[in-house]
Scaffold this motif. Structure first.
Motif, PDB file in Angstrom:
ATOM      1  N   GLU A  71       0.820  -1.215   0.000  1.00 26.78           N
ATOM      2  CA  GLU A  71       0.000   0.000   0.000  1.00 26.78           C
ATOM      3  C   GLU A  71       0.851   1.260   0.000  1.00 26.78           C
ATOM      4  O   GLU A  71       0.306   2.363  -0.023  1.00 26.78           O
ATOM      5  CB  GLU A  71      -0.931  -0.001   1.213  1.00 26.78           C
ATOM      6  CG  GLU A  71      -1.938  -1.152   1.196  1.00 26.78           C
ATOM      7  CD  GLU A  71      -2.856  -1.134   2.396  1.00 26.78           C
ATOM      8  OE1 GLU A  71      -2.657  -0.260   3.271  1.00 26.78           O
ATOM      9  OE2 GLU A  71      -3.761  -1.986   2.461  1.00 26.78           O
ATOM     10  N   GLU A  72       2.163   1.120   0.044  1.00 25.76           N
ATOM     11  CA  GLU A  72       3.055   2.269   0.097  1.00 25.76           C
ATOM     12  C   GLU A  72       3.130   2.939  -1.274  1.00 25.76           C
ATOM     13  O   GLU A  72       3.718   2.397  -2.217  1.00 25.76           O
ATOM     14  CB  GLU A  72       4.454   1.825   0.533  1.00 25.76           C
ATOM     15  CG  GLU A  72       5.482   2.933   0.556  1.00 25.76           C
ATOM     16  CD  GLU A  72       5.083   4.075   1.457  1.00 25.76           C
ATOM     17  OE1 GLU A  72       5.127   5.225   0.985  1.00 25.76           O
ATOM     18  OE2 GLU A  72       4.720   3.819   2.622  1.00 25.76           O
ATOM     19  N   PRO A  73       2.522   4.118  -1.449  1.00 27.18           N
ATOM     20  CA  PRO A  73       2.471   4.729  -2.784  1.00 27.18           C
ATOM     21  C   PRO A  73       3.844   5.097  -3.339  1.00 27.18           C
ATOM     22  O   PRO A  73       4.059   5.003  -4.547  1.00 27.18           O
ATOM     23  CB  PRO A  73       1.592   5.977  -2.572  1.00 27.18           C
ATOM     24  CG  PRO A  73       1.678   6.278  -1.117  1.00 27.18           C
ATOM     25  CD  PRO A  73       1.835   4.957  -0.439  1.00 27.18           C
ATOM     26  N   GLU A  74       4.784   5.491  -2.477  1.00 30.63           N
ATOM     27  CA  GLU A  74       6.098   5.886  -2.974  1.00 30.63           C
ATOM     28  C   GLU A  74       6.837   4.701  -3.573  1.00 30.63           C
ATOM     29  O   GLU A  74       7.518   4.821  -4.586  1.00 30.63           O
ATOM     30  CB  GLU A  74       6.913   6.520  -1.853  1.00 30.63           C
ATOM     31  CG  GLU A  74       6.420   7.899  -1.449  1.00 30.63           C
ATOM     32  CD  GLU A  74       7.285   8.516  -0.369  1.00 30.63           C
ATOM     33  OE1 GLU A  74       7.429   7.885   0.693  1.00 30.63           O
ATOM     34  OE2 GLU A  74       7.810   9.612  -0.593  1.00 30.63           O
ATOM     35  N   TYR A  75       6.705   3.539  -2.931  1.00 29.22           N
ATOM     36  CA  TYR A  75       7.376   2.350  -3.465  1.00 29.22           C
ATOM     37  C   TYR A  75       6.731   1.909  -4.778  1.00 29.22           C
ATOM     38  O   TYR A  75       7.417   1.542  -5.734  1.00 29.22           O
ATOM     39  CB  TYR A  75       7.348   1.216  -2.440  1.00 29.22           C
ATOM     40  CG  TYR A  75       8.102  -0.023  -2.895  1.00 29.22           C
ATOM     41  CD1 TYR A  75       9.445   0.066  -3.269  1.00 29.22           C
ATOM     42  CD2 TYR A  75       7.481  -1.261  -2.962  1.00 29.22           C
ATOM     43  CE1 TYR A  75      10.137  -1.051  -3.692  1.00 29.22           C
ATOM     44  CE2 TYR A  75       8.166  -2.376  -3.373  1.00 29.22           C
ATOM     45  CZ  TYR A  75       9.493  -2.281  -3.740  1.00 29.22           C
ATOM     46  OH  TYR A  75      10.179  -3.389  -4.172  1.00 29.22           O
ATOM     47  N   LYS A  76       5.413   1.955  -4.837  1.00 22.89           N
ATOM     48  CA  LYS A  76       4.737   1.575  -6.074  1.00 22.89           C
ATOM     49  C   LYS A  76       5.094   2.528  -7.212  1.00 22.89           C
ATOM     50  O   LYS A  76       5.332   2.092  -8.352  1.00 22.89           O
ATOM     51  CB  LYS A  76       3.215   1.536  -5.856  1.00 22.89           C
ATOM     52  CG  LYS A  76       2.770   0.390  -4.973  1.00 22.89           C
ATOM     53  CD  LYS A  76       1.289   0.126  -5.061  1.00 22.89           C
ATOM     54  CE  LYS A  76       0.470   1.192  -4.393  1.00 22.89           C
ATOM     55  NZ  LYS A  76      -0.962   0.811  -4.315  1.00 22.89           N
ATOM     56  N   ASP A  77       5.150   3.826  -6.920  1.00 24.02           N
ATOM     57  CA  ASP A  77       5.547   4.789  -7.951  1.00 24.02           C
ATOM     58  C   ASP A  77       6.986   4.547  -8.404  1.00 24.02           C
ATOM     59  O   ASP A  77       7.300   4.665  -9.589  1.00 24.02           O
ATOM     60  CB  ASP A  77       5.407   6.219  -7.416  1.00 24.02           C
ATOM     61  CG  ASP A  77       3.956   6.634  -7.247  1.00 24.02           C
ATOM     62  OD1 ASP A  77       3.070   5.954  -7.806  1.00 24.02           O
ATOM     63  OD2 ASP A  77       3.707   7.629  -6.534  1.00 24.02           O
ATOM     64  N   PHE A  78       7.848   4.228  -7.453  1.00 26.21           N
ATOM     65  CA  PHE A  78       9.240   3.915  -7.772  1.00 26.21           C
ATOM     66  C   PHE A  78       9.322   2.728  -8.735  1.00 26.21           C
ATOM     67  O   PHE A  78      10.036   2.762  -9.743  1.00 26.21           O
ATOM     68  CB  PHE A  78       9.999   3.617  -6.472  1.00 26.21           C
ATOM     69  CG  PHE A  78      11.354   2.995  -6.666  1.00 26.21           C
ATOM     70  CD1 PHE A  78      12.451   3.773  -7.010  1.00 26.21           C
ATOM     71  CD2 PHE A  78      11.532   1.633  -6.487  1.00 26.21           C
ATOM     72  CE1 PHE A  78      13.698   3.198  -7.177  1.00 26.21           C
ATOM     73  CE2 PHE A  78      12.766   1.053  -6.649  1.00 26.21           C
ATOM     74  CZ  PHE A  78      13.860   1.841  -6.994  1.00 26.21           C
ATOM     75  N   LEU A  79       8.581   1.667  -8.438  1.00 25.33           N
ATOM     76  CA  LEU A  79       8.588   0.476  -9.299  1.00 25.33           C
ATOM     77  C   LEU A  79       8.081   0.808 -10.700  1.00 25.33           C
ATOM     78  O   LEU A  79       8.689   0.399 -11.705  1.00 25.33           O
ATOM     79  CB  LEU A  79       7.726  -0.621  -8.682  1.00 25.33           C
ATOM     80  CG  LEU A  79       8.231  -1.284  -7.405  1.00 25.33           C
ATOM     81  CD1 LEU A  79       7.222  -2.309  -6.915  1.00 25.33           C
ATOM     82  CD2 LEU A  79       9.590  -1.947  -7.618  1.00 25.33           C
TER      83      LEU A  79
END
Length: 283
Positions: free
Chosen positions: A263-271
């Motif tokens: 659910e971490e948006p920063e990690y998902k955006d990074f990926l």
């Protein structure tokens, strides 16, 4: 999201979610041939850099993770190696009662990156989520092998792995979910979906179930194919270029896994940004 410490020249990582607690970690394996410098623009994200074994042997990293009763454990492994990077990750996970566990793997780059995951579910009423992405392109060999054992009942495992292979890249998924005789009321789902972007790419898929209990709900499946040409034709008929249509389908295929990772948006955006850069997609 808690990030793992910066570790240089490491070969062993221990993670533990103590009883009633949360443990959320991101592990970045990047540039195995040189020490990496953290990007000040992403202070929330730290990287683990591995010293190159000059004998030419594969560098093996062992990760031991334990989820004690009533805990939440997340481990997110992201592999982005140099072209010559060769690494093996052995991840052992022990799950006790009433736990929520997520172990995600995204292998983006690397000459050869092998990920082996063993999950031992010892307690009841626990949920294990194992999402993963393999994205091999020219000259890359990326593998994901897993062994999940349900020792106790009333627990569930969901494993959804997707592979996109281009040029002469090679992706390999081999996964076994075992349900032991005492693990009644277990629920498992194992799915491996794959896309080939070129005639020279190769993907091997071997999902397996071993069921020794009679009161369970278990399923598995695998699909491999090219991008949907009918969907591409439809979008082109609406004025969308072929390249854009291909990218939209590919992005949708990949994003479905990324959205399930955490659910971490920063990690998902990074990926999403890292993957878009590799395949030349515009977000």
């Amino acid at each position: 999201m808690e990030t793992i410490e910066n570790i240089y020249n490491t070969d062993h990582i221990e993670l533990r979610a103590e009883k009633g607690s949360e443990c959320r970690r991101v592990v970045i394996a990047q540039n195995i041939l040189r020490e990496d410098i953290n990007d000040p623009k992403t202070p929330w994200l730290s990287r683990i850099s591995f010293e190159w074994d000059r004998s030419g042997k594969q560098h093996t990293v062992k990760i031991d993770a334990v989820a004690e009763s009533d805990s939440t454990l997340e481990l997110h492994l992201f592999n982005k190696m140099d072209y010559a990077g060769v690494a093996k990750f052995d991840i052992d996970v022990t799950v006790h009662n009433n736990c929520n566990v997520t172990i995600s793997v995204v292998s983006l780059d690397g000459h050869q990156v092998d990920t082996n995951i063993n999950v031992n579910i010892l307690g009841e009423n626990s949920t294990v989520n194992l999402p993963g992405l393999l994205l091999p392109t020219e000259g890359e060999r990326l593998t994901y092998h897993s062994n999940v054992i349900h020792q106790a009942g009333h627990s569930s495992t969901t494993q959804k792995i997707r592979t996109v292979a281009d040029d002469n890249g090679y992706g390999d998924f081999f996964g076994i979910i075992k349900v032991q005789p005492d693990a009644q009321k277990s629920v498992t789902e194992q799915v491996n979906n794959n896309i080939l972007l070129s005639a020279d790419a190769r993907i091997e898929s071997k999902p397996q179930l071993e069921i020794y209990a009679d009161d369970v709900k278990c399923s598995h499946g695998s699909t491999t194919g090219m991008l949907d040409q009918d969907a591409i034709f439809y979008m082109r008929s609406r004025g969308i270029s072929e390249k854009t249509a291909q990218n939209l389908l590919l992005q949708s295929f990949i994003d479905e896994v990324i959205d399930n990772i955490c659910e971490e948006p920063e990690y998902k955006d990074f990926l999403k940004k890292e993957i878009a850069n590799k395949f030349g997609m515009e977000l």
